[in-house]
Design a protein around this motif. Sequence first.
Motif, PDB file in Angstrom:
ATOM      1  N   LEU A 362       0.912  -0.928   0.028  1.00  0.00           N
ATOM      2  CA  LEU A 362       0.115  -0.004  -0.129  1.00  0.00           C
ATOM      3  C   LEU A 362       0.916   1.245   0.103  1.00  0.00           C
ATOM      4  N   VAL A 363       0.956   1.958  -1.336  1.00  0.00           N
ATOM      5  CA  VAL A 363       1.873   2.940  -1.391  1.00  0.00           C
ATOM      6  C   VAL A 363       1.185   4.248  -1.199  1.00  0.00           C
ATOM      7  N   ASP A 364       1.978   4.952  -0.410  1.00  0.00           N
ATOM      8  CA  ASP A 364       1.695   6.318  -0.079  1.00  0.00           C
ATOM      9  C   ASP A 364       1.672   7.187  -1.164  1.00  0.00           C
ATOM     10  N   GLU A 365       0.627   8.009  -1.792  1.00  0.00           N
ATOM     11  CA  GLU A 365       0.732   8.710  -2.977  1.00  0.00           C
ATOM     12  C   GLU A 365       1.718   9.780  -3.010  1.00  0.00           C
ATOM     13  N   LYS A 366       2.093  10.366  -1.843  1.00  0.00           N
ATOM     14  CA  LYS A 366       3.136  11.390  -1.626  1.00  0.00           C
ATOM     15  C   LYS A 366       4.565  10.707  -1.665  1.00  0.00           C
ATOM     16  N   SER A 367       4.822   9.518  -1.765  1.00  0.00           N
ATOM     17  CA  SER A 367       6.251   8.967  -1.959  1.00  0.00           C
ATOM     18  C   SER A 367       6.899   9.159  -3.320  1.00  0.00           C
ATOM     19  N   ALA A 368       8.180   9.263  -3.189  1.00  0.00           N
ATOM     20  CA  ALA A 368       8.948   9.683  -4.395  1.00  0.00           C
ATOM     21  C   ALA A 368       8.693   8.684  -5.659  1.00  0.00           C
ATOM     22  N   SER A 369       8.737   9.162  -6.854  1.00  0.00           N
ATOM     23  CA  SER A 369       8.761   8.341  -8.021  1.00  0.00           C
ATOM     24  C   SER A 369       9.785   7.119  -8.036  1.00  0.00           C
ATOM     25  N   GLU A 370      10.783   7.311  -7.228  1.00  0.00           N
ATOM     26  CA  GLU A 370      11.985   6.362  -7.020  1.00  0.00           C
ATOM     27  C   GLU A 370      11.324   5.496  -6.190  1.00  0.00           C
ATOM     28  N   LYS A 371      10.718   5.602  -5.123  1.00  0.00           N
ATOM     29  CA  LYS A 371       9.820   4.511  -4.264  1.00  0.00           C
ATOM     30  C   LYS A 371       9.012   3.665  -4.997  1.00  0.00           C
ATOM     31  N   LEU A 372       8.237   4.248  -5.706  1.00  0.00           N
ATOM     32  CA  LEU A 372       7.352   3.447  -6.510  1.00  0.00           C
ATOM     33  C   LEU A 372       7.910   2.634  -7.650  1.00  0.00           C
ATOM     34  N   LEU A 373       8.976   3.076  -8.237  1.00  0.00           N
ATOM     35  CA  LEU A 373       9.683   2.118  -9.036  1.00  0.00           C
ATOM     36  C   LEU A 373      10.275   1.035  -8.268  1.00  0.00           C
ATOM     37  N   GLU A 374      10.820   1.031  -6.856  1.00  0.00           N
ATOM     38  CA  GLU A 374      11.345   0.240  -6.118  1.00  0.00           C
ATOM     39  C   GLU A 374      10.278  -0.707  -5.883  1.00  0.00           C
ATOM     40  N   VAL A 375       9.254  -0.453  -5.432  1.00  0.00           N
ATOM     41  CA  VAL A 375       8.094  -1.134  -5.063  1.00  0.00           C
ATOM     42  C   VAL A 375       7.789  -2.085  -6.208  1.00  0.00           C
ATOM     43  N   PHE A 376       7.489  -1.640  -7.667  1.00  0.00           N
ATOM     44  CA  PHE A 376       7.241  -2.514  -8.775  1.00  0.00           C
ATOM     45  C   PHE A 376       8.235  -3.435  -9.226  1.00  0.00           C
ATOM     46  N   LYS A 377       9.651  -2.906  -8.823  1.00  0.00           N
ATOM     47  CA  LYS A 377      10.627  -4.002  -9.015  1.00  0.00           C
ATOM     48  C   LYS A 377      10.568  -5.100  -8.004  1.00  0.00           C
ATOM     49  N   LYS A 378      10.359  -4.827  -6.892  1.00  0.00           N
ATOM     50  CA  LYS A 378      10.215  -5.887  -5.827  1.00  0.00           C
ATOM     51  C   LYS A 378       8.890  -6.809  -5.854  1.00  0.00           C
ATOM     52  N   ALA A 379       7.756  -6.273  -6.418  1.00  0.00           N
ATOM     53  CA  ALA A 379       6.579  -6.891  -6.772  1.00  0.00           C
ATOM     54  C   ALA A 379       6.768  -7.976  -7.837  1.00  0.00           C
ATOM     55  N   THR A 380       7.555  -7.267  -9.001  1.00  0.00           N
ATOM     56  CA  THR A 380       7.958  -8.356  -9.991  1.00  0.00           C
ATOM     57  C   THR A 380       8.730  -9.302  -9.572  1.00  0.00           C
ATOM     58  N   LEU A 381       9.672  -9.115  -8.540  1.00  0.00           N
ATOM     59  CA  LEU A 381      10.729 -10.272  -8.139  1.00  0.00           C
ATOM     60  C   LEU A 381       9.654 -11.351  -7.464  1.00  0.00           C
ATOM     61  N   LEU A 382       8.975 -10.926  -6.574  1.00  0.00           N
ATOM     62  CA  LEU A 382       8.110 -11.767  -5.880  1.00  0.00           C
ATOM     63  C   LEU A 382       7.151 -12.608  -6.761  1.00  0.00           C
ATOM     64  N   ARG A 383       6.537 -11.843  -7.845  1.00  0.00           N
ATOM     65  CA  ARG A 383       5.738 -12.689  -8.643  1.00  0.00           C
ATOM     66  C   ARG A 383       6.535 -13.769  -9.299  1.00  0.00           C
ATOM     67  N   ASP A 384       7.587 -13.530  -9.822  1.00  0.00           N
ATOM     68  CA  ASP A 384       8.558 -14.332 -10.552  1.00  0.00           C
ATOM     69  C   ASP A 384       8.900 -15.517  -9.631  1.00  0.00           C
ATOM     70  N   GLU A 385       8.928 -15.447  -8.339  1.00  0.00           N
ATOM     71  CA  GLU A 385       8.908 -16.391  -7.345  1.00  0.00           C
ATOM     72  C   GLU A 385       7.881 -17.260  -6.827  1.00  0.00           C
ATOM     73  N   GLY A 386       6.641 -16.727  -7.486  1.00  0.00           N
ATOM     74  CA  GLY A 386       5.490 -17.638  -7.380  1.00  0.00           C
ATOM     75  C   GLY A 386       4.458 -16.918  -6.110  1.00  0.00           C
ATOM     76  N   SER A 387       4.587 -15.781  -5.983  1.00  0.00           N
ATOM     77  CA  SER A 387       3.822 -14.970  -4.898  1.00  0.00           C
ATOM     78  C   SER A 387       2.647 -14.386  -5.783  1.00  0.00           C
TER      79      SER A 387
END
Length: 422
Positions: A362-387
């Motif tokens: 759950l990402v705070d909309e005031k977060s920097a764009s770099e943080k949003l990019l970090e979240v999506f990279k992390k989500a992609t890694l977890l999805r690739d692992e089967g989550s």
Amino acid sequence: MKFISTPVKGMNDFLPEEMRLREHVLDLIKQTYATYGFSQIETPAMEHIENLTGKQGGENEKLIFRVMKRGRELEKGMETGELADSGLRYDLTVPLCRYYANHKNDLPTPLKALQMGNVWRADKPQKGRFRQFTQCDIDIIGDGSIMAEIELIAATAKMLTRIFSEVGIREFTVHLNDRRILKAMAAYAGFTPEQYDDVFILLDKMDKIGLEGVKESLLDKEYAPEAVEKYISLFREITPDLKCREFCGKTCAAYLEEKVPGNMDTIMNSVACMIDPSVRLVFDPTLVRGMSYYTGTIFEISIDGYNFSIAGGGRYDEMIGRFLNQPVPACGFSIGFERIITILKDLGWKEEDGGKKRIAFLVDEKSASEKLLEVFKKATLLRDEGSIVTVQPLKKNAKFQIETLEKNGYTEIKKVYSDTEL
């Protein structure tokens, strides 16, 4: 013009939780039948009106959603009174017969077909009865032997055991009979072939009006009292462990092909060695199945505590021949998909992810764009692992948002701000 937010009467919207249940059951059906060699096919939602009104669908033909002709053809139709040239299918059997006739030369023999899809009936909506609903059918076409019945019944029992075991149920009952036995019993009692259909319609109501109610209804039709009494007496000695050959031998064998009772016992014995021992197989001389197109073995599955069948079918060797002008043996089983869903919901079915994690960021909309990019990279890694991972904006009412996610099975929920470590 005011827009209407509710669905058309007798039709349903499905929320995500229910769609997960429906898709799960559909997957189990497909997986199980595939192990028995059934191949999935698909037919159109609409059929030619001539096929739908060809006296093959029984009472369902009164419930057709007709589709009007278009343009000049409609203008001609208004002159002749023939306004419809097609209709929404009311079952999957009639479309299958047309499909087989159209593709016969390109299909294997026998064809083991699985068909799943929506059907439509202009019925009066009520609990458990819809105008649009899903049907699942399996059929074996081109096999006139009892191996077709054995495969259909064993595969369906296996599939239902697999589904219902998820809610702790392993016991249900497969009822078997044969239309030829029904006719032999009626002949033995003294009814004429012209009277058979009326007699069977009343017998089919036994679960609602009882044996004495069937007797009174037959007498009300002014059938010979001695024929009615002889017929009713056949059903007074029925027991759960009744053997077909034994029953017919004592009653209607003289009016029946010799192989029929033996085939019934062979079907039951063969199926019994292939399915869960908790499943009951019962020879049931009261079983009718309403469709007059059945020509041989008929079967139906019931489950304790529910007053409806969850699957039914039988042999219909003459139906496809009407399209091809030549005999084609066929046997099929229709699974009551909506009724299965009803039972699973009643018994509190819960989704299992097979060990998969469900994670929410759950990402705070005031977060920097770099943080949003970090979240999506992390989500992609977890999805690739089967989550299973969802990324959502953090709402003001975070408590309700989290409760909703937890209700949908998310066990790891993380609020993300610009300074949050992932």
